[in-house]
Design a protein around this motif. Structure first.
Motif, mmCIF file in Angstrom:
data_model
loop_
_atom_site.group_PDB
_atom_site.id
_atom_site.type_symbol
_atom_site.label_atom_id
_atom_site.label_comp_id
_atom_site.label_asym_id
_atom_site.label_seq_id
_atom_site.Cartn_x
_atom_site.Cartn_y
_atom_site.Cartn_z
ATOM 1 N N PHE A 32 7.725 17.083 -6.549
ATOM 2 C CA PHE A 32 9.064 16.662 -6.952
ATOM 3 C C PHE A 32 9.164 15.136 -6.953
ATOM 4 C CE2 PHE A 32 13.375 15.327 -5.914
ATOM 5 C CZ PHE A 32 14.112 15.966 -6.893
ATOM 6 N N LEU A 33 8.622 14.499 -5.922
ATOM 7 C CA LEU A 33 8.694 13.047 -5.828
ATOM 8 C C LEU A 33 7.911 12.366 -6.936
ATOM 9 C CD1 LEU A 33 8.406 12.649 -1.961
ATOM 10 C CD2 LEU A 33 10.415 12.177 -3.370
ATOM 11 N N VAL A 34 6.770 12.927 -7.298
ATOM 12 C CA VAL A 34 5.994 12.371 -8.411
ATOM 13 C C VAL A 34 6.798 12.477 -9.705
ATOM 14 C CG1 VAL A 34 3.952 12.700 -9.850
ATOM 15 C CG2 VAL A 34 3.741 12.757 -7.361
ATOM 16 N N ALA A 35 7.459 13.607 -9.907
ATOM 17 C CA ALA A 35 8.286 13.787 -11.105
ATOM 18 C C ALA A 35 9.439 12.782 -11.146
ATOM 19 C CB ALA A 35 8.821 15.208 -11.164
ATOM 20 N N GLN A 36 9.890 12.376 -9.972
ATOM 21 C CA GLN A 36 10.977 11.391 -9.888
ATOM 22 C C GLN A 36 10.449 9.946 -9.875
ATOM 23 O OE1 GLN A 36 14.311 12.258 -9.895
ATOM 24 N NE2 GLN A 36 13.486 14.312 -10.299
ATOM 25 N N GLU A 37 9.142 9.794 -10.065
ATOM 26 C CA GLU A 37 8.497 8.485 -10.107
ATOM 27 C C GLU A 37 8.692 7.697 -8.810
ATOM 28 O OE1 GLU A 37 9.764 6.477 -13.644
ATOM 29 O OE2 GLU A 37 8.708 7.867 -14.970
ATOM 30 N N ALA A 38 8.634 8.417 -7.703
ATOM 31 C CA ALA A 38 8.670 7.766 -6.394
ATOM 32 C C ALA A 38 7.271 7.264 -6.066
ATOM 33 C CB ALA A 38 9.148 8.750 -5.330
ATOM 34 N N GLY A 39 7.154 5.994 -5.724
ATOM 35 C CA GLY A 39 5.848 5.390 -5.517
ATOM 36 C C GLY A 39 5.301 5.600 -4.121
ATOM 37 N N ALA A 40 4.025 5.963 -4.044
ATOM 38 C CA ALA A 40 3.367 6.156 -2.758
ATOM 39 C C ALA A 40 3.029 4.807 -2.126
ATOM 40 C CB ALA A 40 2.095 6.981 -2.944
ATOM 41 N N PHE A 41 2.943 4.789 -0.815
ATOM 42 C CA PHE A 41 2.510 3.677 0.031
ATOM 43 C C PHE A 41 3.436 2.462 -0.009
ATOM 44 C CE2 PHE A 41 -1.499 5.771 0.943
ATOM 45 C CZ PHE A 41 -1.712 5.360 2.244
ATOM 46 N N GLU A 43 6.491 1.987 -2.210
ATOM 47 C CA GLU A 43 7.901 2.351 -2.301
ATOM 48 C C GLU A 43 8.329 3.271 -1.159
ATOM 49 O OE1 GLU A 43 10.785 2.734 -6.082
ATOM 50 O OE2 GLU A 43 9.168 4.208 -6.027
ATOM 51 N N LEU A 44 7.430 4.149 -0.754
ATOM 52 C CA LEU A 44 7.657 5.004 0.416
ATOM 53 C C LEU A 44 6.517 4.716 1.395
ATOM 54 C CD1 LEU A 44 8.734 8.282 -1.416
ATOM 55 C CD2 LEU A 44 10.175 6.870 0.068
ATOM 56 N N PRO A 45 6.697 3.725 2.252
ATOM 57 C CA PRO A 45 5.590 3.216 3.073
ATOM 58 C C PRO A 45 4.861 4.292 3.872
ATOM 59 C CG PRO A 45 7.459 1.733 3.201
ATOM 60 C CD PRO A 45 7.937 2.945 2.458
ATOM 61 N N LEU A 46 3.532 4.240 3.744
ATOM 62 C CA LEU A 46 2.580 5.107 4.435
ATOM 63 C C LEU A 46 2.629 6.559 3.981
ATOM 64 C CD1 LEU A 46 2.322 3.735 8.072
ATOM 65 C CD2 LEU A 46 1.081 3.097 6.008
ATOM 66 N N TRP A 47 3.380 6.868 2.924
ATOM 67 C CA TRP A 47 3.252 8.186 2.285
ATOM 68 C C TRP A 47 2.217 8.046 1.186
ATOM 69 C CZ3 TRP A 47 5.198 9.768 -2.814
ATOM 70 C CH2 TRP A 47 4.932 11.117 -3.082
ATOM 71 N N GLY A 48 1.201 8.887 1.242
ATOM 72 C CA GLY A 48 0.077 8.730 0.332
ATOM 73 C C GLY A 48 0.167 9.458 -0.976
ATOM 74 N N GLY A 49 1.247 10.188 -1.223
ATOM 75 C CA GLY A 49 1.359 10.943 -2.458
ATOM 76 C C GLY A 49 0.871 12.366 -2.270
ATOM 77 N N GLU A 91 -8.704 11.829 -0.712
ATOM 78 C CA GLU A 91 -8.538 10.406 -0.414
ATOM 79 C C GLU A 91 -7.534 10.195 0.714
ATOM 80 O OE1 GLU A 91 -8.598 11.719 -3.371
ATOM 81 O OE2 GLU A 91 -9.991 10.582 -4.649
ATOM 82 N N ILE A 92 -6.435 10.952 0.690
ATOM 83 C CA ILE A 92 -5.425 10.808 1.734
ATOM 84 C C ILE A 92 -5.980 11.293 3.061
ATOM 85 C CG2 ILE A 92 -3.124 11.495 2.478
ATOM 86 C CD1 ILE A 92 -3.297 9.569 0.068
ATOM 87 N N ASP A 93 -6.657 12.441 3.056
ATOM 88 C CA ASP A 93 -7.238 12.950 4.300
ATOM 89 C C ASP A 93 -8.245 11.957 4.887
ATOM 90 O OD1 ASP A 93 -5.715 15.233 4.070
ATOM 91 O OD2 ASP A 93 -7.310 16.413 3.138
ATOM 92 N N ASN A 94 -9.056 11.345 4.012
ATOM 93 C CA ASN A 94 -10.060 10.393 4.485
ATOM 94 C C ASN A 94 -9.416 9.158 5.107
ATOM 95 O OD1 ASN A 94 -12.097 12.058 3.572
ATOM 96 N ND2 ASN A 94 -12.355 10.974 1.627
ATOM 97 N N PHE A 95 -8.256 8.770 4.587
ATOM 98 C CA PHE A 95 -7.578 7.607 5.126
ATOM 99 C C PHE A 95 -7.098 7.841 6.554
ATOM 100 C CE2 PHE A 95 -5.388 3.681 5.057
ATOM 101 C CZ PHE A 95 -5.798 3.006 3.927
ATOM 102 N N TRP A 96 -6.802 9.094 6.865
ATOM 103 C CA TRP A 96 -6.284 9.421 8.190
ATOM 104 C C TRP A 96 -7.363 10.027 9.101
ATOM 105 C CZ3 TRP A 96 -2.371 6.593 8.254
ATOM 106 C CH2 TRP A 96 -1.376 6.586 7.277
ATOM 107 N N SER A 97 -8.623 9.825 8.765
ATOM 108 C CA SER A 97 -9.688 10.417 9.599
ATOM 109 C C SER A 97 -10.892 9.484 9.701
ATOM 110 C CB SER A 97 -10.114 11.774 9.028
ATOM 111 O OG SER A 97 -10.554 11.648 7.679
ATOM 112 N N VAL A 98 -10.639 8.231 9.960
ATOM 113 C CA VAL A 98 -11.716 7.248 10.126
ATOM 114 C C VAL A 98 -12.345 7.442 11.503
ATOM 115 C CG1 VAL A 98 -12.255 4.792 10.271
ATOM 116 C CG2 VAL A 98 -10.566 5.609 8.604
#
Length: 338
Positions: free
Chosen positions: A248-257, A259-265, A270-277
């Protein structure tokens, strides 16, 4: 010990200075004086690291036990600093990023992952942020005659944050009302406090360690839902979170990281890898991470002293969603078909 901080006024550099002074070290900072006020108690040397004359003036007649570089982004520029300071200190500690790891975040990081291909003399147009950070690492390792310490932090939060990820969420949630909450509240995160990065970096530099470490919090040290709830608790807000799915957020053109800080889309490797270093190597060397709740609390204590209209932090990239757009997306969510 005598320490040179390249930077030293903003966010992580400031945390380094505060921690070094608390340990009784003599601290010199080298910066242009544009990013923030100097921490009381330091020797301030004004200058631009892109100026050969300024670097020569900095190094003339001075020496330190180690250098901590928190403001290097272009390999060619970092290389000039390294050459100017080689022989003036035993250790050069460079703050890089997990984004410098080859293939990251499309490829999962390991303790052995090398850096993106990038020459140590690359210029500003020769790659993106992570690629250039990898080139900066090579400029340090190949150009400094002495110990080289490479610190690769993950997502750093805490007081004096100048990227405005956590500060934006705290500010928005403090206003209360219905708050757009993105994605899955159970999404694990991996956050690290700037002061913990500073403590670990100084510990290693004081010991003369020559190595490289991925430095971030434990994987899953909070979830997105827990993180926002912590923001609500510390601000005493009456905010009501309205959780919306990624599609829904993608359809509304809500920006990840941004525009909505630390939300990866939408969910992705890629998102899982960012949270599993992986952090086992740094933990074995002494890395300790404070609870995320403490970071949120301390950041709010700092932020609440700044009038809301002044919370831009001097950044050209503005994190956070405009109120009008958030209201429009909330209205679209309410109007969606059952």
């Amino acid at each position: 010990m005598k320490i040179l901080l390249i930077g030293g006024t903003g966010f992580l550099g400031r945390a380094m200075v505060v921690e070094a002074l608390a340990r009784g070290h003599e601290v010199t900072t080298f910066n242009r004086g544009r990013s923030g006020d100097d921490v009381p108690g330091v020797e301030v040397v004004r200058g631009d690291r892109e100026s050969a004359a300024d670097l020569e003036r900095l190094a003339d007649g001075r020496s330190w036990d180690f250098v901590v570089d928190t403001s290097g982004y272009v390999p060619r520029v970092v290389g000039e600093s390294v050459r100017a300071l080689s022989g003036r200190a035993a250790t050069y500690a460079f703050v890089s990023s997990v984004s410098a790891l080859d293939g990251f975040p499309a490829k999962a990081a390991t303790e052995e992952t090398g850096g993106w291909p990038c020459a140590p003399d690359a210029g500003p147009g020769d790659g993106d942020y992570g690629v250039l950070k990898a080139g900066c690492e090579r400029a340090v390792e190949q150009g400094f005659d002495g110990n080289t310490l490479i610190i690769q932090p993950g997502l750093i939060l805490g007081p004096h944050e100048n990227v405005a990820r956590l500060p934006w969420w705290l500010t928005r949630i403090a206003r209360g009302g219905r708050v757009l909450a993105p994605g899955d509240p159970a999404q694990p995160m991996q956050l690290v406090d700037a002061h913990d990065v500073a403590i670990f970096t100084l510990d290693q530099a004081e010991r003369g360690v020559s190595d490289r470490f991925a430095v971030t919090g434990p994987a899953g040290n909070t979830t997105y839902g827990e993180w926002l709830e912590l923001c609500r608790q510390v601000t005493g807000s009456d905010a009501e979170f309205v959780w919306m799915d990624a599609e829904f957020l993608v359809a509304q053109e809500a920006g990840a990281f941004v525009e909505l800080p630390l939300w990866g889309g939408p969910a992705s490797p890629e998102i899982d890898n960012f949270w599993s270093v992986p952090t086992a190597k740094a933990e074995a060397a002494g890395l300790r991470s404070r609870p995320v709740a403490e970071t949120v609390r301390d950041t709010w204590a700092w932020l609440r002293e700044i009038p809301e209209e002044r919370r831009s932090f001097g950044r050209t990239t503005v994190h956070g969603m405009a109120p009008e757009k958030e209201a429009a997306i909330l209205a679209a969510w309410d109007a969606r078909p059952a």
